[in-house]
Design a protein around this motif. Structure first.
Motif, PDB file in Angstrom:
ATOM      1  N   ASP A 155       0.847  -1.200   0.000  1.00  0.00           N
ATOM      2  CA  ASP A 155       0.000   0.000   0.000  1.00  0.00           C
ATOM      3  C   ASP A 155       0.877   1.242   0.000  1.00  0.00           C
ATOM      4  O   ASP A 155       1.316   1.709   1.049  1.00  0.00           O
ATOM      5  CB  ASP A 155      -0.909  -0.014   1.234  1.00  0.00           C
ATOM      6  N   PRO A 156       1.162   1.811  -1.176  1.00  0.00           N
ATOM      7  CA  PRO A 156       2.076   2.961  -1.246  1.00  0.00           C
ATOM      8  C   PRO A 156       1.518   4.201  -0.557  1.00  0.00           C
ATOM      9  O   PRO A 156       0.299   4.350  -0.375  1.00  0.00           O
ATOM     10  CB  PRO A 156       2.217   3.202  -2.755  1.00  0.00           C
ATOM     11  N   VAL A 157       2.427   5.088  -0.173  1.00  0.00           N
ATOM     12  CA  VAL A 157       2.028   6.391   0.352  1.00  0.00           C
ATOM     13  C   VAL A 157       1.161   7.096  -0.689  1.00  0.00           C
ATOM     14  O   VAL A 157       1.476   7.102  -1.887  1.00  0.00           O
ATOM     15  CB  VAL A 157       3.266   7.243   0.680  1.00  0.00           C
ATOM     16  N   ASP A 158       0.057   7.670  -0.249  1.00  0.00           N
ATOM     17  CA  ASP A 158      -0.850   8.394  -1.135  1.00  0.00           C
ATOM     18  C   ASP A 158      -0.399   9.851  -1.214  1.00  0.00           C
ATOM     19  O   ASP A 158      -0.775  10.680  -0.381  1.00  0.00           O
ATOM     20  CB  ASP A 158      -2.275   8.304  -0.588  1.00  0.00           C
ATOM     21  N   TRP A 159       0.412  10.154  -2.230  1.00  0.00           N
ATOM     22  CA  TRP A 159       0.948  11.502  -2.338  1.00  0.00           C
ATOM     23  C   TRP A 159      -0.094  12.509  -2.778  1.00  0.00           C
ATOM     24  O   TRP A 159       0.154  13.728  -2.753  1.00  0.00           O
ATOM     25  CB  TRP A 159       2.168  11.515  -3.257  1.00  0.00           C
ATOM     26  N   GLY A 160      -1.285  12.045  -3.138  1.00  0.00           N
ATOM     27  CA  GLY A 160      -2.385  12.973  -3.394  1.00  0.00           C
ATOM     28  C   GLY A 160      -2.763  13.760  -2.150  1.00  0.00           C
ATOM     29  O   GLY A 160      -3.303  14.861  -2.239  1.00  0.00           O
ATOM     30  N   LYS A 161      -2.445  13.186  -0.987  1.00  0.00           N
ATOM     31  CA  LYS A 161      -2.746  13.881   0.269  1.00  0.00           C
ATOM     32  C   LYS A 161      -1.872  15.119   0.460  1.00  0.00           C
ATOM     33  O   LYS A 161      -2.179  15.964   1.300  1.00  0.00           O
ATOM     34  CB  LYS A 161      -2.572  12.922   1.456  1.00  0.00           C
ATOM     35  N   LEU A 162      -0.784  15.227  -0.317  1.00  0.00           N
ATOM     36  CA  LEU A 162       0.046  16.420  -0.225  1.00  0.00           C
ATOM     37  C   LEU A 162      -0.733  17.647  -0.689  1.00  0.00           C
ATOM     38  O   LEU A 162      -0.503  18.764  -0.206  1.00  0.00           O
ATOM     39  CB  LEU A 162       1.314  16.251  -1.066  1.00  0.00           C
ATOM     40  N   THR A 163      -1.668  17.447  -1.604  1.00  0.00           N
ATOM     41  CA  THR A 163      -2.540  18.540  -2.030  1.00  0.00           C
ATOM     42  C   THR A 163      -3.632  18.784  -0.998  1.00  0.00           C
ATOM     43  O   THR A 163      -3.887  19.931  -0.595  1.00  0.00           O
ATOM     44  CB  THR A 163      -3.174  18.222  -3.399  1.00  0.00           C
ATOM     45  N   THR A 164      -4.241  17.708  -0.539  1.00  0.00           N
ATOM     46  CA  THR A 164      -5.341  17.841   0.425  1.00  0.00           C
ATOM     47  C   THR A 164      -4.876  18.429   1.740  1.00  0.00           C
ATOM     48  O   THR A 164      -5.555  19.268   2.339  1.00  0.00           O
ATOM     49  CB  THR A 164      -5.979  16.463   0.677  1.00  0.00           C
ATOM     50  N   TYR A 165      -3.700  17.974   2.197  1.00  0.00           N
ATOM     51  CA  TYR A 165      -3.209  18.395   3.508  1.00  0.00           C
ATOM     52  C   TYR A 165      -1.859  19.108   3.397  1.00  0.00           C
ATOM     53  O   TYR A 165      -0.963  18.902   4.205  1.00  0.00           O
ATOM     54  CB  TYR A 165      -3.081  17.175   4.426  1.00  0.00           C
ATOM     55  N   GLY A 166      -1.750  19.945   2.385  1.00  0.00           N
ATOM     56  CA  GLY A 166      -0.511  20.689   2.196  1.00  0.00           C
ATOM     57  C   GLY A 166      -0.165  21.566   3.385  1.00  0.00           C
ATOM     58  O   GLY A 166       1.020  21.764   3.704  1.00  0.00           O
ATOM     59  N   GLY A 167      -1.164  22.086   4.065  1.00  0.00           N
ATOM     60  CA  GLY A 167      -0.916  22.913   5.233  1.00  0.00           C
ATOM     61  C   GLY A 167      -0.308  22.120   6.381  1.00  0.00           C
ATOM     62  O   GLY A 167       0.555  22.632   7.113  1.00  0.00           O
ATOM     63  N   ILE A 168      -0.749  20.875   6.546  1.00  0.00           N
ATOM     64  CA  ILE A 168      -0.182  20.019   7.588  1.00  0.00           C
ATOM     65  C   ILE A 168       1.286  19.741   7.268  1.00  0.00           C
ATOM     66  O   ILE A 168       2.149  19.744   8.156  1.00  0.00           O
ATOM     67  CB  ILE A 168      -0.967  18.705   7.713  1.00  0.00           C
ATOM     68  N   GLN A 169       1.585  19.514   5.972  1.00  0.00           N
ATOM     69  CA  GLN A 169       2.982  19.309   5.583  1.00  0.00           C
ATOM     70  C   GLN A 169       3.810  20.561   5.890  1.00  0.00           C
ATOM     71  O   GLN A 169       4.967  20.460   6.341  1.00  0.00           O
ATOM     72  CB  GLN A 169       3.047  18.972   4.087  1.00  0.00           C
ATOM     73  N   THR A 170       3.241  21.734   5.704  1.00  0.00           N
ATOM     74  CA  THR A 170       3.937  22.971   6.041  1.00  0.00           C
ATOM     75  C   THR A 170       4.177  23.071   7.540  1.00  0.00           C
ATOM     76  O   THR A 170       5.237  23.542   7.987  1.00  0.00           O
ATOM     77  CB  THR A 170       3.137  24.190   5.548  1.00  0.00           C
ATOM     78  N   LEU A 171       3.223  22.621   8.329  1.00  0.00           N
ATOM     79  CA  LEU A 171       3.395  22.600   9.787  1.00  0.00           C
ATOM     80  C   LEU A 171       4.597  21.746  10.172  1.00  0.00           C
ATOM     81  O   LEU A 171       5.436  22.154  10.995  1.00  0.00           O
ATOM     82  CB  LEU A 171       2.112  22.079  10.445  1.00  0.00           C
TER      83      LEU A 171
END
Length: 631
Positions: free
Chosen positions: A491-507
């Motif tokens: 089950d690969p990492v879902d990199w689509g979540k980088l768009t959905t939760y880009g703010g969390i990645q910035t945090l």
């Protein structure tokens, strides 16, 4: 394949290989075997297959064999008899053999039976035939020559599984090349160390990697040895070090080239394995016999191969508790020789490279200095820390604020091994903590709704504590984009979540940069000192002071609210008067549109004792939020 089915193991991966000469030899055995050359033992160094100008030296340890042969492309798969050295090794120089050719050993046991064997020290395996491939460790040209491994107090680790880090569902697993494509992303996130889950040849193509069969050969589904070196090279080029996960508490349990290698199983797996009650592990009867010097050398050489030939920056030893104990109890004394001798060698020759244990039970003895091979501690630089992850996860996963234990959180923040602040690796997610009956922290907080406000707020609160506590912080792949569910090797990492939760990645990015003191105003987060000076167990607020040497740009105050309550004016002690600048507020709505954007701001500390300090200041703090102040 079961590891204890010897007859099946001998033929594993051999039949139907497409090499007619090899196929005929293996099926016919000694009746039609042609010994095309007999060699005396080699005077050249090296175990396995070592390339020299004009040929290849083959050497293998087979102390119970009567004779050992090597056959391969270089001999038309006719048998070349190797010379016995009188110490259990058989060797010979095969002129004309070159890199890229396939080969196997044939061992003849005391009863005259012959069996084909892959090389236990194979540097490269062909998955389709089970043949070993001659590889020249010197052929790769390294580009990132100026890389320097980060200091232990500066490391921020990203745990990565090559097969799922950057891949798409279906077909084969991810590989070194696909992982390289995401290294710029990790660099920009602020990561300066990646910890690669075991990537050495194992049964099948999909696995966590902890069923290692060939400790010297990169997993063929991930690419060639040169591909693995290029991954390290490309990481170094971006300022990222690489820690390799190694497994020597057991091997396999299937497809093991060293199983009954000399043809005598000694009641279990032969000379590489314990044959008494020490053989048993939770993963099968395949615990290496650490009491044999040759087995200890095999383990040592596999690790130095990663540090030297692959230029790794550290090692993470899997489940050391099951090297030194039998099912978690008792004592296997020779395992301590492995720990001490390898760690002392690393410290003597390359002390900047980190050696980490996953032990969960040995306490200070694991990270205490190894004074000799037979005395002192195990000599590890650091160890994974159950004393941190379990109380921190419990504090944020708990549904009822009243049940959160701030004293347990305080103890998690201040705990250390061997008196060293950076002798521990701290995290809220790892491959074990997000599988094996557990899930990602946001998923545990609200199953099926990992993107909820509560899951985002409390999971990032755990990350904030991780990045601001003494120790070496680590996150697991996808944690920074709110990956949900649980970890699985298909089950690969879902990199689509980088768009959905880009703010969390910035945090996460902002936390990592503060931890690494990017703006030179939070040096204390890299320091070893901590004072948890404020514990409000009824209000569920905790505050602590971090520093290295103290003073402006060094002293850091962290405040964490583990409750759903908004505090418009919360007062705690501060170490000095003057303006304290707010460097981080996890409640900022730039991180997520549903965050409260509490008007936390810079604050001024005035004289007046509070929390054991001579000064105090007040500020607003939002629910489930973390603030970072410095001068």
């Amino acid at each position: 394949m079961r590891h204890n089915t010897w007859s099946a193991l001998l033929l594993a991966g051999l039949l139907g290989c497409g090499e007619s000469a090899l196929e005929n030899q293996q099926r016919s055995g000694e009746e039609t075997a042609e010994v095309v050359q007999r060699l005396g033992p080699s005077s050249r160094p090296g175990m396995g297959a070592t390339v020299y100008s004009g040929g290849v030296t083959f050497r293998t340890w087979a102390p119970l064999a009567q004779k050992v042969f090597v056959a391969g492309d270089f001999s038309g798969w006719g048998w070349v008899e190797l010379g016995g050295e009188g110490n259990g090794n058989f060797s010979g120089d095969v002129a004309g053999a070159v890199k890229g050719q396939k080969y196997k050993f044939v061992t003849r046991n005391a009863w005259g039976n012959d069996a084909w064997r892959a090389d236990p020290r194979s540097a490269w395996q062909e998955n389709s035939t089970g043949a070993s491939i001659i590889y020249d460790q010197g052929e790769y040209w390294w580009n990132a020559q100026q890389f320097t491994t980060p200091g232990f107090n500066e490391m921020v680790i990203y745990e990565m599984h090559v097969g799922t880090f950057h891949d798409s569902p279906g077909f084969g697993p991810g590989n070194w090349t696909s992982a390289i494509a995401k290294l710029d992303y990790l660099r920009d996130l602020g990561i300066n160390m990646v910890k690669v889950m075991p990537a050495y040849e194992f049964a099948g193509d999909f696995s966590w990697g902890y069923n290692v069969a060939f400790p010297f050969a990169p997993e063929s589904a991930y690419g060639s040895p040169n591909d693995m070196k290029r991954f390290v090279d490309e990481a170094h080029y971006r300022g990222i070090g690489v820690i390799f996960d190694v497994v020597h508490n057991h091997w396999g349990p299937s497809d093991l080239p060293m199983w009954c290698f000399s043809g005598d199983c000694l009641g279990n797996g032969g000379e590489y394995f314990f044959t008494d009650n020490r053989k048993s592990t939770p993963w099968g009867d395949t615990r290496p016999d650490y009491g044999r010097a040759e087995v200890r050398a095999y383990i040592r050489d596999s690790m130095m191969n990663l540090l030297d030939n692959f230029r790794g920056d550290g090692l993470r030893w899997d489940a050391t508790k099951y090297m030194r104990t039998i099912d978690g109890s008792g004592d296997i004394a020779p395992a301590w020789q492995v720990f001490r001798s390898v760690n002392r060698e690393i410290n003597a020759n390359k002390p900047w490279k980190i050696s980490i244990a996953e032990d969960f039970g040995g306490g200070d003895s694991i990270t205490n200095d190894a004074t000799s091979d037979f005395a002192g501690g195990a000599g590890f630089d650091a160890q994974w820390t159950a004393e941190f992850v379990h109380p921190i996860r419990a504090a944020v996963i708990e549904q009822n604020d009243a049940n959160r234990n701030m004293n347990a959180v305080r103890d998690a923040i201040t705990q250390r091994f061997s008196g060293r602040s950076h002798a521990r690796v701290i995290y809220s997610e790892s491959h074990d903590e997000v599988a094996n009956g557990h899930a990602r922290v946001p998923e545990e907080i609200w199953p099926g709704n990992a993107g909820s406000w509560a899951a985002k707020k409390r999971s990032t609160l755990a990350a904030g504590i991780t990045m601001t506590s003494p120790g070496i912080p680590m996150i697991f792949q996808g944690q920074e984009i709110l990956e949900d569910g649980f970890f699985a090797d298909g089950d690969p990492v879902d990199w689509g979540k980088l768009t959905t939760y880009g703010g969390i990645q910035t945090l996460y990015r902002d936390l990592i940069r503060l931890r690494r003191n990017w703006s030179n105003n939070t040096r204390g987060l890299r320091g070893g000192n901590v004072n948890v000076h404020h514990v409000n167990n009824s209000g569920k607020v905790i505050a602590y002071h971090r520093w290295e040497n103290g003073g402006p740009g060094d002293d850091v105050i962290i405040v964490a609210n583990f409750s759903g309550t908004y505090f418009p004016s919360y007062n705690i002690g501060f170490p000095r008067t003057g303006t304290w600048y707010l460097r981080f507020n996890s409640d900022w709505n730039g991180y997520s549109g549903d965050f409260g954007n509490t008007a936390s701001a810079n604050t001024t500390a005035y004289g007046g004792a509070k929390d054991g300090m001579g000064n105090n200041a007040s500020f607003a703090i939002g629910p489930y939020s973390l603030l970072i102040f410095s001068q």
